[in-house]
Design a protein around this motif. Structure first.
Motif: not given
Length: 394
Positions: A264-271, A284-288
């Motif tokens: 099952v995939p798990y994720y890191k969320l960005s708001h 509210f997070t860095d992004i690439e």
């Protein structure tokens, strides 16, 4: 028990009076606590809180940050006309604790880590956990230094300082200072066992796109199309107005897949925090560049279910004794708190059904830090980062 965990709160509309009320409620025969966790709304002045608490407890380590709109303990949700203060006191006769902080946006994290370790009188010894509070914007760099210095074995529990309107009125504090831009961390060597949780309550949708242009934490385009336009289309909206969308995007955040657990995939969320004038989405997070963002879906019921998941204690193979929970720190996303509205009152009741009527303390933060299922250290949004204190069963 050699270790104890107590909480107290105040709704007084004065930082001096609030500290006085909290200290009176924390007075026990145990003497001074080893560590104070201090969470408060932006109406409070961190300088006054720090000064008052260090006068009362001159030998106690202190770490804290501001919280969005209110604070929570086992006694309920605490906020009155913008004022709320909650403090947790850790009494530990045989444990050791070190706290270090610094202000600014160019912080030598290695110096902070070793300063806290020296203060705990545990040079060269890895802590049982790191508690982290930073002003928004510095989290990924801070975590990278922690990982480089300590490796992947030390649990991290963290939450970014928050205010009520994303206006930069957040604060951090520790026993030697306070400010609106910086980092404070605590290294814990407690005389008890700890259990950790770091998770969200969201499901992936079929909508996704690749970041094709960005500037800092702003996603400019997804698959070559203005990011705000894509996000609105995914949500079935004609358009999104320029400006803050923190509350409106809470149940529809973006995420990056970070792995799979049992298939099952798990994720890191960005708001998504705001729509910008050039059609971008500020997060509210860095992004690439090149990262794939997936639209996620959540509900109030799913957010409340976190309080049950946050109280789950994984079986510990090889544990030679029975343990029981006696306290907890539950760091809860501010966006989720806003989405729940008055239903935030249900949070404590649900948590109690999982672990019983134990003391706990909760700030509502603008980003959460912890370790993902395979030990990856991450800064995410719309998550719960929790530590549960475990003692021997009677």
């Amino acid at each position: 028990m050699a270790v104890d965990f107590l909480t107290a709160h105040s709704l007084a509309a004065c930082s001096v009076l609030a500290c006085r009320e909290v200290c009176e409620r924390l007075t026990t025969l145990r003497g001074e606590p080893a560590l104070l966790l201090v969470y408060f709304t932006q109406a409070h002045d961190a300088a006054i809180l720090r000064a008052q608490l260090t006068i009362r407890y001159p030998n106690t380590r202190l770490i804290g940050c501001s919280s969005c709109h209110g604070v929570q303990t086992q006694s309920g949700y605490h906020s009155a006309e913008g004022w709320g203060l909650a403090v947790a006191a850790m009494f530990d006769e045989r444990g050791s604790y070190g706290v270090a902080g610094a202000l600014g946006d160019q912080i030598e994290m290695r110096t902070l880590l070793h300063g806290a370790m020296a203060q705990a009188a545990r040079p060269g010894e890895l802590p049982a956990m790191i508690l982290l509070h930073a002003s928004p914007g510095q989290e990924e760099a801070v975590l990278a230094t922690i990982e480089a210095e300590f490796g992947s074995q030390v649990p991290v529990v963290g939450g970014s300082a928050a205010d009520d309107r994303v206006s930069g009125d957040w604060q951090i504090c520790w026993q030697e200072g306070e400010g609106d831009q910086g980092v404070v961390l605590a290294l814990l060597y407690p005389d008890c066992e700890l259990a950790f949780q770091f998770h969200s309550g969201y499901l992936a949708t079929a909508h996704h796109g690749v970041v094709t242009a960005k500037a800092g934490r702003e996603v400019l385009t997804l698959d070559g199309v203005p990011a705000a336009q894509v996000y609105a289309r995914w949500r079935g909206l004609n358009a999104l107005p320029v400006g803050p969308i923190l509350k409106e995007s809470t149940l529809a955040p973006l995420a990056r897949q970070r792995g799979t657990l049992d298939g099952v995939p798990y994720y890191k969320l960005s708001h998504p925090e705001a729509v910008t004038a050039r059609g971008g989405l500020r997060l509210f997070t860095d992004i690439e560049l090149g990262e794939r963002l997936t639209l996620m879906y959540g509900s109030e019921e799913g957010l409340l279910a976190r309080s049950l998941a946050a109280g789950h204690i994984e079986p510990a193979y090889g544990r030679c004794r029975e343990v029981r929970p006696f306290g907890a720190l539950l760091i809860f996303c501010a966006g989720c708190r806003l989405a729940l509205g008055e239903r935030i009152q249900e949070f404590g009741s649900l948590f109690e059904t999982q672990l019983g009527a134990i003391p706990f303390i909760t700030p509502f933060t603008f980003g959460e830090q912890g370790r993902l299922p395979y030990g990856e250290l991450a800064h995410g949004n719309l998550m719960v980062s929790a530590v549960i204190l475990l003692g021997e069963s009677a």
